[in-house]
Design a protein around this motif. Structure first.
Motif, mmCIF file in Angstrom:
data_model
loop_
_atom_site.group_PDB
_atom_site.id
_atom_site.type_symbol
_atom_site.label_atom_id
_atom_site.label_comp_id
_atom_site.label_asym_id
_atom_site.label_seq_id
_atom_site.Cartn_x
_atom_site.Cartn_y
_atom_site.Cartn_z
ATOM 1 N N ALA A 13 -30.470 -55.161 -1.398
ATOM 2 C CA ALA A 13 -29.788 -54.619 -0.217
ATOM 3 C C ALA A 13 -30.288 -55.305 1.051
ATOM 4 C CB ALA A 13 -30.011 -53.112 -0.141
ATOM 5 N N ASP A 14 -31.614 -55.521 1.105
ATOM 6 C CA ASP A 14 -32.199 -56.203 2.265
ATOM 7 C C ASP A 14 -31.614 -57.600 2.428
ATOM 8 O OD1 ASP A 14 -35.569 -54.842 1.903
ATOM 9 O OD2 ASP A 14 -33.735 -54.034 2.810
ATOM 10 N N LEU A 15 -31.521 -58.312 1.301
ATOM 11 C CA LEU A 15 -30.999 -59.679 1.348
ATOM 12 C C LEU A 15 -29.538 -59.690 1.785
ATOM 13 C CD1 LEU A 15 -32.555 -61.142 -1.956
ATOM 14 C CD2 LEU A 15 -33.234 -61.677 0.390
ATOM 15 N N LEU A 16 -28.816 -58.652 1.346
ATOM 16 C CA LEU A 16 -27.387 -58.574 1.699
ATOM 17 C C LEU A 16 -27.178 -57.957 3.077
ATOM 18 C CD1 LEU A 16 -26.051 -57.265 -1.768
ATOM 19 C CD2 LEU A 16 -25.545 -59.499 -0.775
ATOM 20 N N ARG A 17 -28.269 -57.482 3.657
ATOM 21 C CA ARG A 17 -28.258 -56.794 4.966
ATOM 22 C C ARG A 17 -27.294 -55.611 4.946
ATOM 23 N NH1 ARG A 17 -28.181 -62.066 7.282
ATOM 24 N NH2 ARG A 17 -30.315 -62.749 7.573
ATOM 25 N N VAL A 18 -27.339 -54.839 3.875
ATOM 26 C CA VAL A 18 -26.526 -53.619 3.780
ATOM 27 C C VAL A 18 -27.450 -52.480 3.387
ATOM 28 C CG1 VAL A 18 -24.378 -54.809 3.144
ATOM 29 C CG2 VAL A 18 -25.956 -54.023 1.352
ATOM 30 N N SER A 19 -26.926 -51.279 3.384
ATOM 31 C CA SER A 19 -27.759 -50.150 2.988
ATOM 32 C C SER A 19 -27.895 -50.139 1.466
ATOM 33 C CB SER A 19 -27.106 -48.864 3.482
ATOM 34 O OG SER A 19 -27.341 -47.840 2.549
ATOM 35 N N PRO A 20 -29.080 -49.743 0.969
ATOM 36 C CA PRO A 20 -29.263 -49.666 -0.493
ATOM 37 C C PRO A 20 -28.221 -48.745 -1.139
ATOM 38 C CG PRO A 20 -31.367 -49.314 0.620
ATOM 39 C CD PRO A 20 -30.324 -49.390 1.684
ATOM 40 N N ILE A 21 -27.799 -47.731 -0.378
ATOM 41 C CA ILE A 21 -26.786 -46.811 -0.903
ATOM 42 C C ILE A 21 -25.512 -47.573 -1.291
ATOM 43 C CG2 ILE A 21 -25.439 -44.704 -0.419
ATOM 44 C CD1 ILE A 21 -28.319 -44.046 -0.030
ATOM 45 N N ASP A 22 -25.154 -48.529 -0.416
ATOM 46 C CA ASP A 22 -23.935 -49.297 -0.705
ATOM 47 C C ASP A 22 -24.079 -50.119 -1.977
ATOM 48 O OD1 ASP A 22 -22.679 -48.286 1.510
ATOM 49 O OD2 ASP A 22 -23.437 -49.876 2.839
ATOM 50 N N VAL A 23 -25.308 -50.656 -2.155
ATOM 51 C CA VAL A 23 -25.535 -51.450 -3.367
ATOM 52 C C VAL A 23 -25.455 -50.552 -4.601
ATOM 53 C CG1 VAL A 23 -27.193 -52.894 -4.611
ATOM 54 C CG2 VAL A 23 -26.935 -53.144 -2.142
ATOM 55 N N ILE A 24 -26.066 -49.372 -4.479
ATOM 56 C CA ILE A 24 -26.057 -48.448 -5.613
ATOM 57 C C ILE A 24 -24.624 -48.035 -5.944
ATOM 58 C CG2 ILE A 24 -26.763 -46.127 -6.367
ATOM 59 C CD1 ILE A 24 -29.362 -46.572 -4.725
ATOM 60 N N LYS A 25 -23.855 -47.770 -4.882
ATOM 61 C CA LYS A 25 -22.454 -47.389 -5.105
ATOM 62 C C LYS A 25 -21.696 -48.506 -5.811
ATOM 63 C CE LYS A 25 -21.535 -44.225 -1.269
ATOM 64 N NZ LYS A 25 -21.124 -44.303 0.147
ATOM 65 N N GLN A 26 -21.937 -49.734 -5.342
ATOM 66 C CA GLN A 26 -21.241 -50.866 -5.938
ATOM 67 C C GLN A 26 -21.638 -51.031 -7.414
ATOM 68 O OE1 GLN A 26 -18.748 -52.309 -4.395
ATOM 69 N NE2 GLN A 26 -18.360 -53.449 -6.289
ATOM 70 N N LEU A 27 -22.938 -50.824 -7.680
ATOM 71 C CA LEU A 27 -23.399 -50.917 -9.073
ATOM 72 C C LEU A 27 -22.717 -49.846 -9.914
ATOM 73 C CD1 LEU A 27 -27.218 -51.568 -8.509
ATOM 74 C CD2 LEU A 27 -25.711 -53.007 -9.888
ATOM 75 N N MET A 28 -22.552 -48.655 -9.323
ATOM 76 C CA MET A 28 -21.907 -47.564 -10.038
ATOM 77 C C MET A 28 -20.463 -47.918 -10.356
ATOM 78 S SD MET A 28 -23.521 -44.209 -8.301
ATOM 79 C CE MET A 28 -22.178 -43.063 -8.484
ATOM 80 N N ARG A 29 -19.833 -48.536 -9.388
ATOM 81 C CA ARG A 29 -18.443 -48.949 -9.640
ATOM 82 C C ARG A 29 -18.377 -49.927 -10.806
ATOM 83 N NH1 ARG A 29 -17.881 -49.950 -3.733
ATOM 84 N NH2 ARG A 29 -17.885 -47.806 -3.023
ATOM 85 N N ASN A 30 -19.463 -50.703 -10.963
ATOM 86 C CA ASN A 30 -19.509 -51.648 -12.090
ATOM 87 C C ASN A 30 -20.090 -50.995 -13.351
ATOM 88 O OD1 ASN A 30 -18.613 -53.391 -10.203
ATOM 89 N ND2 ASN A 30 -20.444 -54.691 -10.176
ATOM 90 N N GLY A 31 -20.272 -49.665 -13.273
ATOM 91 C CA GLY A 31 -20.703 -48.937 -14.470
ATOM 92 C C GLY A 31 -22.192 -48.866 -14.688
ATOM 93 N N VAL A 32 -22.991 -49.185 -13.639
ATOM 94 C CA VAL A 32 -24.454 -49.138 -13.821
ATOM 95 C C VAL A 32 -25.062 -48.125 -12.868
ATOM 96 C CG1 VAL A 32 -26.597 -50.459 -13.714
ATOM 97 C CG2 VAL A 32 -24.500 -51.560 -14.496
#
Ligand code: GDP
Length: 581
Positions: A13-32
């Motif tokens: 998330a830091d590298l992408l400069r986004v909130s970790p929540i967004d990364v987690i959500k995106q991972l969830m969308r990908n089924g993880v």
């Protein structure tokens, strides 16, 4: 965007400069489902970066020697991605106190109906489940096997179970086991075994352990003691629970996301399967298909079985597995490491071959003089010693006087002290812990001699306590002279005494073994006592002066400054050699 092989969700998330929540959500969308501090690998990270407008590329790493890869698994176990791992346990103790029975009983405790046939052949280690938590047991009991692996530079055990039979009490190998576990800095749990026997005296055992500074909880100490009967299967749950408690305190951790590494615990050439090796994974996750290197052996993992002989695809930290796919048989005790591809594997093997040769050329022997120079250089602060002596009284005398020695630069650390000849286990302990063996009035057991040679361990023999103390004191102060030892070259028995012209009286001898040369140092021994220490002045066969006489021949020998030969005297020629350096 370049990404490392593994990273946490937060790091991504830091590298992408986004909130970790967004990364987690995106991972969830990908089924993880992933937590913020969870470690994910490159492939998984790469599935989410496009949603944030980036394409992931594997991070280019600075070219490092392949050797560094060997340590990567261990070194990368920093806090990121660390998970707790199950403890690896070794069972130690005196012979016949029930180590094997205990291992068998614990192993059997996990077998459910239907699995019995599956594990007739063991693989050198096994895991049991206790209330959903796992414990790994190394199946080769005894401190010698344990220390032999340590002598090869690997530490695979987290906890030592000391088995003491309640009817027999603390015995010499119990003491050895305690000292070996201590030298390895392992927590000890005492299993007081055979409590089913009528003459079992668990309290006596506890008292005896006190004498060796193992203070059990009952006596106000911290060492857990568990009464068990390996035979009747009592106390096993308590023992497993205690292991988990100690494991909890030890905070054992490993990173399942790093490249796998660990130790070869057994290996053999199987007629049908080729080289097979039992490995204990210590860090990372080992997978079928991985390229692997152990010492000078490498291969690609073709098949992997667990301790129940079931085929598995991967194994994480603390899991023992048997693998096929090595091109040659790796050595037990060698570290293994997974590398990115066969090419790296071959390069690493090449490095290891060269390193092995260099090590052979470089004398790695540890001598008192060697330690002395390392103390002087400030490299070491402790002089590790093992003391062996002819009787318990002299053990204590030597120990007592050495413990009093101290210097500002280093202190004496006695790893083990006991009565009896130097044995193989002493040599292994010395090798594993960089110790010197001091033998007072005792010899070295035959099996320990080749071990000492192989492990390049120095055994210094003494017959005067004062000299031991003096040597150790000098070593601590940095003023020890090189040690020399006498090596007997030949022995001869005096058959007759005669006048021999200008040299006075000479001895007519038969050379029993070895050789005599003119000028060589020699002593005359009568009834076991040395009557003179001198050298050979003349050597004659028939009427001729000769330079050398070997075993089986008769000759005349003159000794400098000595004429008083008697029939039956033994003459010994000897050479002074620098002690193993
Ligand atoms: P090791 O040399 O320490 O591996 O000892 P073993 O496991 O081979 O056991 C030595 C002997 O003690 C065997 O005859 C076992 O059957 C016996 N033994 C082991 N555990 C117990 C126990 O809990 N109770 C009794 N009565 N005998 C035991």
């Amino acid at each position: 965007m370049q990404l490392p092989p593994t990273l946490t969700v937060k790091h991504l998330a830091d590298l992408l400069r986004v909130s970790p929540i967004d990364v987690i959500k995106q991972l969830m969308r990908n089924g993880v489902m992933a937590a913020i501090n969870q470690v994910i690998d490159f492939d998984l990270a790469a599935t989410v970066t496009p949603a944030f407008g980036y394409r992931a590329k594997p991070e280019e790493r600075a070219k490092t020697p392949v050797t560094d890869v060997l340590h990567a698994g261990v070194a990368s176990d920093d806090d990121v991605g660390m998970n707790s791992r199950s403890p690896v346990v070794t069972i130690l103790g005196h012979v016949d106190h029930g180590k094997t029975t205990l291992l068998d009983t614990i192993r059997d405790s996990r077998i459910t109906e239907g699995e019995v046939g599956g594990i007739t052949q063991h693989i050198g280690a096994y895991q049991v489940d206790y209330n959903g938590q796992k414990v790994t047991f190394l199946d080769t009991p005894g401190h010698e096997a344990f220390t032999a692996i340590r002598a090869r530079g690997a530490q695979i055990t987290d906890i030592a179970i000391l088995v003491v039979a309640a009817d027999d009490g603390v015995m010499p190998q119990t003491v050895e086991a305690i000292d070996h576990a201590r030298a390895a800095e392992l927590p000890i749990i005492v299993a007081i075994n055979k409590i089913d026997l009528p003459d079992a005296q668990p309290d006596r055992v506890k008292g005896q352990l006190l004498e060796h500074s193992l203070v059990l909880e009952d006596f106000g100490g911290e060492i857990i003691g568990v009464p068990v009967s390996a035979k009747n299967r009592t106390g096993i749950d308590d023992l497993l629970e205690s292991i988990l408690v100690v494991a909890e305190i030890s905070e054992l951790k490993a990173n399942p996301g790093s490249p796998a590494s660990g130790v070869v615990i057994e290996s053999q050439l199987d007629r049908n399967r080729g080289p097979v090796a039992t490995l204990l994974v210590q860090s990372g996750t080992l997978k079928v298909g991985n390229s692997i290197v152990a010492g000078t052996a490498w291969g690609r993992i073709r098949a992997m079985e667990n301790d129940l002989r079931r085929r598995i695809k991967q194994a994480g930290p603390s899991v023992p597995v048997e693998i096929q796919g090595f091109r040659s048989v790796p050595q037990a005790g060698d570290r293994f490491v997974v590398v990115p591809n066969p090419k790296t594997a071959r390069a690493l093997v090449q490095e290891n071959v060269v390193k092995g040769e260099e090590e052979q050329n470089l004398s790695r022997a540890l001598t008192l003089e060697g330690v002395m120079s390392r103390i002087s250089a400030g490299d070491v602060k402790e002089l590790n010693l093992i003391i062996k002596a002819d009787a318990q009284g002299s053990v204590e005398a030597v120990r007592g006087s050495l413990q009093r020695l101290d210097s500002p630069s280093a202190r004496v650390n006695i790893l083990h002290a006991s009565a009896g000849g130097v044995n193989e286990s002493d040599v292994l302990l010395a090798s594993a812990s960089n110790a010197i063996i001091l033998a007072f009035n005792v010899g070295t057991e035959p099996s320990a001699e080749p071990a000492a040679e192989r492990e390049a361990v120095e055994i210094r023999t003494y017959d005067i306590i004062y000299q031991i103390i003096e040597d150790v004191e000098k070593a601590l102060k940095g003023i020890l002279e090189p040690a020399y030892k006498d090596v007997v070259q030949g022995t001869a028995t005096v058959r007759a005494v005669f006048r021999a012209g200008r040299v006075g009286r000479a001895a007519g001898v038969i050379v029993n073994d070895g050789r005599f040369t003119r000028g060589i140092a020699a002593r005359v021994i009568r009834n076991g006592n040395v009557v003179t220490e001198s050298s050979v002045s003349s050597l004659r066969r028939f009427k001729d002066d000769v330079n050398e006489v070997t075993a089986g021949f008769e000759c005349g020998i003159g000794i400098v400054g000595f004429e008083d030969f008697q029939e039956g005297d033994v003459i010994e020629s000897h050479r002074r050699e620098r002690s193993r350096a």
